[in-house]
Design an enzyme around this catalytic site. Structure first.
Site, PDB file in Angstrom:
ATOM      1  N   TRP A   1      42.651  29.992  49.869  1.00 30.58           N
ATOM      2  CA  TRP A   1      43.745  29.618  50.776  1.00 30.58           C
ATOM      3  C   TRP A   1      44.522  30.825  51.332  1.00 30.58           C
ATOM      4  CZ3 TRP A   1      47.382  32.212  48.273  1.00 30.58           C
ATOM      5  CH2 TRP A   1      47.230  32.354  46.897  1.00 30.58           C
TER       6      TRP A   1
ATOM      7  N   LYS B   1      33.322  24.409  51.887  1.00 33.02           N
ATOM      8  CA  LYS B   1      34.362  23.801  51.075  1.00 33.02           C
ATOM      9  C   LYS B   1      35.562  24.735  51.048  1.00 33.02           C
ATOM     10  CE  LYS B   1      36.354  22.816  46.801  1.00 33.02           C
ATOM     11  NZ  LYS B   1      37.666  23.029  47.537  1.00 33.02           N
ATOM     12  N   HIS B   2      36.651  24.342  51.678  1.00 35.58           N
ATOM     13  CA  HIS B   2      37.839  25.193  51.722  1.00 35.58           C
ATOM     14  C   HIS B   2      38.752  24.810  50.552  1.00 35.58           C
ATOM     15  CE1 HIS B   2      40.166  28.290  53.340  1.00 35.58           C
ATOM     16  NE2 HIS B   2      40.309  27.906  54.592  1.00 35.58           N
TER      17      HIS B   2
ATOM     18  N   GLY C   1      37.302  33.949  45.819  1.00 36.48           N
ATOM     19  CA  GLY C   1      38.294  33.252  45.000  1.00 36.48           C
ATOM     20  C   GLY C   1      38.351  33.840  43.617  1.00 36.48           C
TER      21      GLY C   1
ATOM     22  N   GLU D   1      33.374  37.401  46.350  1.00 38.98           N
ATOM     23  CA  GLU D   1      34.519  38.302  46.539  1.00 38.98           C
ATOM     24  C   GLU D   1      35.662  37.723  45.730  1.00 38.98           C
ATOM     25  OE1 GLU D   1      37.493  38.801  49.464  1.00 38.98           O
ATOM     26  OE2 GLU D   1      37.830  39.667  47.463  1.00 38.98           O
TER      27      GLU D   1
ATOM     28  N   CYS E   1      43.879  39.993  47.472  1.00 34.78           N
ATOM     29  CA  CYS E   1      43.066  40.677  46.465  1.00 34.78           C
ATOM     30  C   CYS E   1      43.053  42.179  46.652  1.00 34.78           C
ATOM     31  CB  CYS E   1      41.673  40.107  46.463  1.00 34.78           C
ATOM     32  SG  CYS E   1      41.750  38.561  45.605  1.00 34.78           S
TER      33      CYS E   1
ATOM     34  N   GLU F   1      45.266  40.766  36.804  1.00 36.48           N
ATOM     35  CA  GLU F   1      45.747  40.790  38.189  1.00 36.48           C
ATOM     36  C   GLU F   1      46.975  39.889  38.264  1.00 36.48           C
ATOM     37  OE1 GLU F   1      43.432  38.361  40.863  1.00 36.48           O
ATOM     38  OE2 GLU F   1      43.841  39.728  42.528  1.00 36.48           O
TER      39      GLU F   1
END
Ligand SMILES: NC(=O)C1=CN([C@@H]2O[C@H](COP(=O)(O)OP(=O)(O)OC[C@H]3O[C@@H](n4cnc5c(N)ncnc54)[C@H](OP(=O)(O)O)[C@@H]3O)[C@@H](O)[C@H]2O)C=CC1
Ligand SMILES: CCCCCC(=O)O
Length: 457
Positions: free
Chosen positions: A131, A155-156, A207, A229, A263, A360
Site C-alpha cells: 500500500w 492482488k493489491h 511487501g 522486494e 523500504c 526495521e
C-alpha cells in the site's frame, strides 16, 4: 481479508469492496492466458507500447484526482502523492520508448556458428503489491510486463482498493485488451492457488518478509520464477567531513518520507563520533518541530501511518526496544486523537543484544549509532539481515565511493536520499529479496532469453 477504504487521517470507513470469487479468478486466468497465446503478446511490440503512451497521457490528465485518492486511502502527503502519479507516467513512457531496444535480439560471437539471444514473453504473471506506493508498485510490474507481452493478474493490498480499481480503469481506458491487467480482490489462499495454476509463469511481490516467504515458497514448489522486494533497514552514514546542514535536512526528509513507511529510506543513522553530537542536536530539533497533520494540507510535513494496526505495531516495537535497553531521545508514542499519527521518534543506545538492532521500524522512528571509523561504519551497515539500500554523506567522493562499494545492499546513494527513477534498477539482497524492477534489468526478469544458433555450413 476485507478490501476497504479507511481514511487514515480520520479512521472513517469510506467504502467496502466485494471480494472476487474463485469463478472470477478462473475467468481472469482464462482471459489472460488466451491473450498470452494470441498475436497481441507474441507479435509486434508497437501496439503494446502505444497502450503505455496512452496510459501515461491519461495519468497526466487525472493527476490531481489520482493523487487525492491515494492520500485519502493511505495517508501520504498530497505532494508525495502527486510525485507518485508523476513517476508512474514516467515509468510508462520509459518502457514505451525503450522496451523495443531492451528486448531486441543480441548477437553472440561463437565458434559454433551465427548465434543470438531473443527475448520472448513467458506467460501470465501474478503481482502481489503493498500500500505504501499504491500506484507505483503496480506500474513497476505492469509497464515492463505489457511491453514484453506478459499479461498480469494483480492482488493489491487490502487497504488500497480504490487505488487498485482506478489503476485498472486507466489501463483499460488506455486500450489494453481484456486480460492484460486484471485486479483481483482476493485472499492469501487464493494467491497461493493462482501461483500453482499452470497458466501462471511467474510472481512479482513487494511487501513483508512473511508474505514474500510464503509467495516465494509456493512459487518454488511449482517451479515459477519470482522476484521479491521486501523490507530494508538502510543506513544513513554521516562521515566527519560531511556537509552537516545538508545531511540533517536530507536525513529528516528521508526518515519521515511517507511517514517513514518506505523500504528505501534512512532508518539506521550511523554517525562518525567527531560529528555525532552536532548532528544529533540539529537532527533532534528538526524532527521535533515538523508540522504534523492532515496530509491534504500543503503545509503538513508528517501525515498519519497507513492504518490503526500499523500504529499499534510500531508502538509495541518502540516499547520493546526501550525495555531492551534503548534510550528514548525523542517522541516514542502514538499521538492521541483521531487518525493514525505517531510522534517523530529517535532511539539511541540500541545495543546489538536489543532485538531493535536488527529490526526495521516502518514509521517515523530513527535509530542512532556512533562509530569511530569508516571500517566500523561498514561493519555496522553490513551487520543486518537486510540488504536493500543505504546512503553515505561525505564531501570526499572517493571516500564515499569506497564505502558504497563495501556496503552489502542493492543500492547506495552518495550525498542524497534513496529514491527511484525508471532507468535505475530497484531491489536488494539478503532478506530484502531478490531480482530487480525498473531499468533494462526489470524487463528481463520475466522473459525467455532464448538462444538461437545457426550451424556453420
Ligand atoms: N518493499 C516495500 O516497498 C514494502 C515493504 N513493506 C514491508 O512489509 C511490512 C508490512 O507491510 P504490509 O503492507 O503489511 O506488507 P504485507 O507483506 O503484509 O502486504 C504486502 C502484500 O502482500 C499481501 N500478503 C500478505 N500476506 C500474504 C500471504 N501470506 N500470501 C499472499 N499475499 C500476502 C498483502 O495483502 P493484504 O494487504 O490483503 O494483507 C499485500 O497485498 C513493512 O513493515 C515492510 O517491512 C511494506 C510495504 C512496502
Ligand atoms: C521511492 C519509491 C520506493 C518504493 C518502495 C519502497 O521502498 O517502499
Amino acid at each position: 481479508m476485507a478490501y476497504q477504504t479507511i481514511n487514515p487521517t480520520t479512521n472513517e470507513l469510506l467504502k467496502t469492496y466485494a471480494n472476487h470469487t474463485d469463478a472470477d479468478i478462473e475467468a481472469a486466468l482464462d482471459t489472460a492466458h488466451k491473450l498470452y497465446k494470441s498475436q497481441w503478446s507474441k507479435g509486434p511490440i508497437q501496439p503494446r507500447l502505444q497502450v503505455l503512451e496512452r496510459l501515461a497521457d491519461l495519468i497526466d490528465a487525472r493527476k490531481e484526482e489520482l493523487a487525492r485518492i491515494a492520500t485519502v486511502e493511505m495517508g501520504k502527503l498530497i505532494s508525495d502523492a502527486r510525485d507518485e502519479v508523476w513517476i508512474i507516467a514516467e515509468i510508462a513512457r520509459y518502457y514505451a520508448r525503450n522496451a523495443e531496444k531492451f528486448l531486441a535480439p543480441s548477437k553472440i560471437d561463437s565458434q559454433l556458428g551465427e548465434a543470438w539471444v531473443e527475448n520472448h514473453p513467458i506467460g501470465v504473471l501474478l503481482a502481489v503489491e503493498p500500500w505504501n506506493f499504491p500506484y507505483y508498485q503496480l506500474m513497476r510490474v505492469f509497464a515492463p510486463a505489457i511491453a514484453a507481452g506478459n499479461p498480469v493478474v494483480a492482488k493489491h493490498a487490502s487497504i488500497v482498493p480504490h487505488c487498485a480499481s482506478v489503476f485498472e480503469e486507466l489501463v483499460n481506458e488506455a486500450g489494453a485488451p481484456k486480460g492484460a491487467w486484471k485486479n483481483l480482490f482476493i485472499t492469501s489462499t487464493q494467491v497461493a492457488n493462482i501461483i500453482a495454476d499452470e497458466r501462471v509463469q511467474g510472481a512479482a511481490m513487494t511487501g513483508s518478509e512473511g508474505a514474500g516467504s510464503a509467495i516465494a515458497a509456493q512459487a518454488g514448489k511449482y517451479l515459477k520464477k519470482s522476484t521479491l522486494e521486501m523490507g530494508g533497514n538502510d543506513v544513513f552514514v554521516v562521515l566527519d567531513d560531511a556537509d552537516l546542514e545538508k545531511a540533517v535536512e536530507i536525513g529528516v526528509f528521508s526518515r519521515l518520507h511517507i511517514s517513514g513507511q518506505e523500504c528505501i529510506c534512512a532508518k539506521r543513522f550511523v554517525l562518525h563520533e567527531n560529528i555525532a553530537d552536532e548532528f544529533l542536536a540539529r537532527f533532534t530539533t528538526a524532527m521535533a518541530t515538523v508540522t504534523i497533520g492532515d496530509p491534504l494540507d500543503e503545509s503538513t510535513k508528517l501525515g498519519p501511518l497507513s492504518s490503526a494496526e500499523a500504529v499499534k505495531g510500531l508502538s509495541k516495537q518502540v516499547e520493546r526496544a526501550l525495555q531492551n535497553g534503548a534510550t528514548l531521545h525523542l517522541g516514542g508514542k502514538a499521538i492521541a486523537g483521531k487518525g493514525n499519527f505517531f510522534e517523530p521518534t529517535i532511539l539511541t543506545d540500541v545495543t546489538r543484544d536489543n532485538p531493535a538492532y536488527f529490526e526495521e521500524f516502518f514509521g517515523p522512528v530513527a535509530q542512532i549509532y556512533v562509530v569511530k571509523s569508516d571500517d566500523e561504519a561498514v561493519e555496522l551497515a553490513n551487520d543486518s539481515r537486510y540488504g536493500l539500500a543505504g546512503a553515505v554523506f561525505s564531501q570526499n567522493i572517493e571516500r564515499a565511493k569506497s564505502l558504497a562499494s563495501r556496503i552489502e545492499t542493492g543500492a547506495v546513494w552518495i550525498n542524497t536520499f534513496a529514491s527511484t527513477a525508471p532507468e535505475l534498477p530497484f531491489g536488494g539482497v539478503k532478506r530484502s529479496g531478490y531480482g530487480r524492477e525498473l531499468s533494462e534489468l526489470g524487463i528481463k526478469e520475466f522473459v525467455n532469453q532464448k538462444l538461437v544458433l545457426v550451424a556453420k555450413s
